[in-house]
Scaffold this motif. Structure first.
Motif, PDB file in Angstrom:
ATOM      1  N   GLU A  42       0.866  -1.204  -0.020  1.00  0.00           N
ATOM      2  CA  GLU A  42      -0.036   0.225  -0.003  1.00  0.00           C
ATOM      3  C   GLU A  42       0.799   1.283  -0.086  1.00  0.00           C
ATOM      4  N   LEU A  43       1.816   1.117   0.797  1.00  0.00           N
ATOM      5  CA  LEU A  43       2.854   2.317   1.023  1.00  0.00           C
ATOM      6  C   LEU A  43       3.325   2.599  -0.520  1.00  0.00           C
ATOM      7  N   GLU A  44       3.826   1.545  -1.050  1.00  0.00           N
ATOM      8  CA  GLU A  44       4.438   1.486  -2.380  1.00  0.00           C
ATOM      9  C   GLU A  44       3.633   2.314  -3.535  1.00  0.00           C
ATOM     10  N   ARG A  45       2.259   1.696  -3.282  1.00  0.00           N
ATOM     11  CA  ARG A  45       1.236   2.298  -4.238  1.00  0.00           C
ATOM     12  C   ARG A  45       1.208   4.064  -4.258  1.00  0.00           C
ATOM     13  N   ILE A  46       1.229   4.392  -3.029  1.00  0.00           N
ATOM     14  CA  ILE A  46       1.105   5.788  -2.859  1.00  0.00           C
ATOM     15  C   ILE A  46       2.472   6.535  -2.844  1.00  0.00           C
ATOM     16  N   GLY A  47       3.321   5.756  -3.014  1.00  0.00           N
ATOM     17  CA  GLY A  47       4.674   6.548  -3.083  1.00  0.00           C
ATOM     18  C   GLY A  47       5.529   7.013  -1.728  1.00  0.00           C
ATOM     19  N   LEU A  48       5.193   6.311  -0.606  1.00  0.00           N
ATOM     20  CA  LEU A  48       5.334   6.593   0.597  1.00  0.00           C
ATOM     21  C   LEU A  48       6.231   5.810   1.483  1.00  0.00           C
ATOM     22  N   PRO A  49       7.523   6.170   1.604  1.00  0.00           N
ATOM     23  CA  PRO A  49       8.488   5.286   2.557  1.00  0.00           C
ATOM     24  C   PRO A  49       7.790   5.451   3.965  1.00  0.00           C
TER      25      PRO A  49
END
Length: 218
Positions: A42-49
């Motif tokens: 999910e974090l990768e989909r929104i570009g959030l480390p």
């Protein structure tokens, strides 16, 4: 970035005061906030480390408390807040009277979080996203909250902190009992009982020590 950091931070955090440093306000995720519970996918989909900037970690709270209670530590000095995250410790350094403060963190989201949090507290400071581990001394005081959580990272930090101390810098560390904290190579300055987020830690309170790197003599 896939997501605008400022818009995301404003929409997914609350303005809260860390319990051990009530003088300071930050954009923080609440207890067991869904922001931290998102999967890596999910974090990768929104570009959030991983959003380390969204929490006031115990080491940072202890270090910030120490600076506010002992402003002479940084007053009039050049300061670098290493692995700054939310910018909590950098903010405390400015409130304590530091002349120049640079917040350093390789997470690009930290820059936005630290800027927004600085604004909440009426201060400003510089930011660098460079990896400064191993760099030559560039400040009078180095601040590091909660950095000894990983052995490989600790192994990189120790020779750097030693070099900074030899070059005349003061290195202060806030640590809540992490496994790789080199206690035998430091001098304890203060200990606090810091309330923490149970979703992230194994308790509701972490005993946190502020250390000066190196052994004081005389």
């Amino acid at each position: 970035m896939k997501t605008d950091p400022e818009s995301f931070i404003r929409a997914n955090t609350d303005i809260l005061a860390p319990p051990h440093v009530p003088e300071i306000r930050l954009h923080l995720a609440g207890e067991a906030h869904e922001l931290w519970l998102k999967t890596e996918e999910e974090l990768e989909r929104i570009g959030l480390p991983p959003p380390f900037w969204a929490f006031a970690w115990a080491g940072g709270q202890g270090l910030a408390r120490y600076l506010l209670d002992h402003p002479e530590t940084v007053r009039g000095r050049r300061v670098i807040d290493f692995a700054s995250g939310s910018g909590l410790v950098a903010i405390a350094a400015k409130l304590a009277g530091a002349d120049e403060v640079v917040a350093a963190d390789i997470d690009p989201w930290s820059e936005t979080a630290a800027r927004l949090n600085a604004g909440l507290n009426g201060v400003s400071f510089a930011f660098t996203g460079d990896d400064i581990v191993g760099s030559e001394r560039a400040a009078d005081v180095y601040l590091a909250g909660d950095v000894f959580y990983d052995k490989s990272f600790a192994d990189l930090l120790l020779p750097w902190f030693e070099a900074l101390e030899r070059a005349g810098a003061v290195v202060l560390i806030g640590d809540p009992g992490r496994a790789y904290c080199p206690r035998g190579r430091m001098t304890d300055l203060a200990t606090y009982e810091v309330p923490v987020t149970r979703a992230l830690e194994d308790s509701e309170v972490k005993r946190t020590t502020v250390w000066r790197f190196g052994t004081l003599t005389g």
